[in-house]
Design an enzyme around this catalytic site. Structure first.
Site, PDB file in Angstrom:
ATOM      1  N   GLU A   8      -8.046  -2.388   5.416  1.00  0.00           N
ATOM      2  CA  GLU A   8      -7.846  -2.975   6.738  1.00  0.00           C
ATOM      3  C   GLU A   8      -6.669  -3.943   6.753  1.00  0.00           C
ATOM      4  OE1 GLU A   8      -8.240  -6.347   6.332  1.00  0.00           O
ATOM      5  OE2 GLU A   8      -8.882  -5.793   4.294  1.00  0.00           O
TER       6      GLU A   8
ATOM      7  N   GLY B 113      -5.915  -6.994   0.713  1.00  0.00           N
ATOM      8  CA  GLY B 113      -6.376  -6.088   1.760  1.00  0.00           C
ATOM      9  C   GLY B 113      -5.444  -4.895   1.875  1.00  0.00           C
ATOM     10  N   GLU B 114      -5.300  -4.362   3.080  1.00  0.00           N
ATOM     11  CA  GLU B 114      -4.526  -3.147   3.380  1.00  0.00           C
ATOM     12  C   GLU B 114      -4.865  -1.981   2.436  1.00  0.00           C
ATOM     13  OE1 GLU B 114       0.040  -3.686   1.720  1.00  0.00           O
ATOM     14  OE2 GLU B 114      -0.501  -5.033   3.343  1.00  0.00           O
ATOM     15  N   GLY B 115      -6.059  -1.966   1.925  1.00  0.00           N
ATOM     16  CA  GLY B 115      -6.502  -0.853   1.086  1.00  0.00           C
ATOM     17  C   GLY B 115      -5.931  -0.858  -0.318  1.00  0.00           C
TER      18      GLY B 115
ATOM     19  N   ILE C 118       0.820  -1.210   0.000  1.00  0.00           N
ATOM     20  CA  ILE C 118       0.000   0.000   0.000  1.00  0.00           C
ATOM     21  C   ILE C 118       0.857   1.264   0.000  1.00  0.00           C
ATOM     22  CG2 ILE C 118      -0.256  -0.036   2.529  1.00  0.00           C
ATOM     23  CD1 ILE C 118      -2.830   1.187  -0.109  1.00  0.00           C
TER      24      ILE C 118
END
Lengths: 320, 320
Positions: A143, A285-287, A85
């Site tokens: 998240e 994930g992690e945006g 990210i």
């Protein structure tokens, strides 16, 4: 939505040096931004990616391919700029903030206890609402939390019914045995909490997680502060699904950034009426998917704002 | 393709702080870049969008919603920075060059004459090959030319057969009558040139256009110079289709930037074995879809190059 702002975007769009409609969803994005920013000329000058990190008691049931230690390690990786990210935000000029939701204190194991008590659930939602207090004109939410695809699958099972197998996927990559443990955990959680799963907020509190509560808060706060939201994948969408179950209009200002490789995501997005901007087979994930989509949104806003009109450029309009 | 470079990318990818496979097509993009740049660490430091502009004699048949004057006007719009492609290039930090292929001298009307003579066709391909002489590590190609969706549809009909209706779409937005004129023009062109359409290069010369010849040249030159290529939509793909018909391997270094809203594009991409990165309902041309995709490719390269490894970040690897 601000219909006058949308009409202003449409009027300008018809004057830009291109055939009307030829930019497809980029044109739709400009209208969506205007509708929820309530501005005739939408802007993406301060885009922000917020990642909410939490720990989950259900990991005791062996539902993840990675140990929960990874939560804190990844927070450090985010801070040091080493995660995926970070690179995406740097590439597209997106702001980036990470929120540690008591990461050293896991939620209750949802197979046998409530994830959160009432006070903690409300406080976490409120914390999520504060997350965007620094200001932004486009919020991408994501998240981090080992075990949270199991939590998301439990939320979807609670909200939509059907067998747990339908909602459970491999997450970060569990093997066949791990997949069975995930299904069993979702079934146990649904059985344990079966008396109270008609209330979406109780679903959140009992079988959710802190990052999901915080994302729900952030989505609501963004709505109140006129900030359009880009959702990340399978887990972030669970926060939107909780709000949607309370009232569908609460997520009208949200778009789905991408279609996750987690199998049931398409089903969820269909139920929420969201067509994802990207479909790249991602499941990190992690945006990360939301941030890639935010890069597209940023370009769409620039195209709408900065293109010349037929009049300005001296370009002939279409033959009548 | 450089298999050793691909293996180096895969080895590094397995060490990055994420579950293997979790970045989906971003991981595939890094491998593709390495394969065709022949570098173990692929880079997108000098991405370049090249737009090739040409005029078409077939516009005399009323096949476009816009007058051919737009060609020169749009060249001026590109130069002044007012077109959609200018904003996308600015948003993603992409270089941008426009090539005027004798825009005041239309090709022959393909319904009754050859588009180009032998000398002109070869010279235009050579010009396209020179287009990237300034250097780049990622080439996105697009075009501008009123009437050129009719030309592209004729090329596809010549290469793949089937009724003209299947290949003809509304381009910049012709009405029903215009659509009939486009179909009639394709049928007339195929009938007029029917004796020589078995040779792909003759297809290019007889029923193609200068921007398509130049793009074919650029694709070949990029291959020789180890530059991966991102194709734009319906018209740019016609240049790739000509090369593919000569030999499929000639476009192995190309990816499809996006799926155009022009209906037959999906069919063409299927024949070429290309899965588009984006599907946003766009149909503008001028490299706009390829440039958006190049923004993704740039991010994918940054993610691969700049992420921390498990060892560097002190993140636990998956449980065995």
């Amino acid at each position: 939505p601000d219909e006058a702002a949308v009409e202003a975007v449409r009027t300008r769009d018809r004057q830009l040096t291109k055939p009307t409609g030829s930019l497809g969803r980029l044109e739709w994005i400009a209208e969506w931004l205007a509708a929820w920013q309530a501005k005739p000329t939408p802007s993406v000058d301060r885009p922000l990616v917020c990642v909410f990190a939490a720990s989950h008691g259900v990991t005791a049931k062996g539902v993840s391919a990675f140990p929960s230690d990874v939560n804190r390690q990844m927070l450090e990786n985010f801070a040091a700029g080493g995660a995926a990210i970070n690179q995406i935000c740097a590439a597209y000029g997106l702001g980036f903030k990470v929120f540690d939701l008591a990461i050293d204190m896991p939620t209750g194991d949802i197979t046998e206890a409530d994830a959160m008590d009432e006070k903690s659930c409300v406080a976490t939602m409120a914390f999520g609402m504060e997350a965007i207090a620094g200001g932004t004109d486009l919020l991408a939410i994501g998240e981090m939390g080992i075990g949270n695809t199991t939590v998301a699958a439990t939320i979807y099972t609670a909200l939509y019914g059907g067998p747990a197998e339908h909602w459970v996927g491999r997450g970060t990559g569990v093997d066949d045995e791990g997949l069975k443990r995930k299904v069993a955990a979702v079934e146990a959680a649904i059985a344990h909490h079966s008396d109270t799963l008609k209330d979406p907020l109780e679903v959140l509190r009992r079988v959710g997680g802190r990052e999901i509560a915080a994302m729900a808060g952030a989505i609501l706060a963004a709505r109140l502060q006129r900030i359009p939201v880009v959702l990340d994948g399978y887990v972030a969408t669970a926060a939107a699904a909780i709000l949607h179950a309370i009232h569908p209009s609460t997520i009208d200002h949200c778009i789905a950034g991408h279609l996750s490789a987690e199998g049931a995501h398409q089903d969820v997005l269909g139920r929420l009426g969201k067509i994802p901007l990207l479909a790249l087979g991602m499941r990190l994930g992690e945006g990360s998917g939301a941030a890639l989509a935010a890069g597209l949104v940023k370009a769409a806003a620039a195209v709408h704002r900065d293109m010349a009109t037929f009049g300005q450029a001296g370009v002939s309009e279409r033959l009548s």
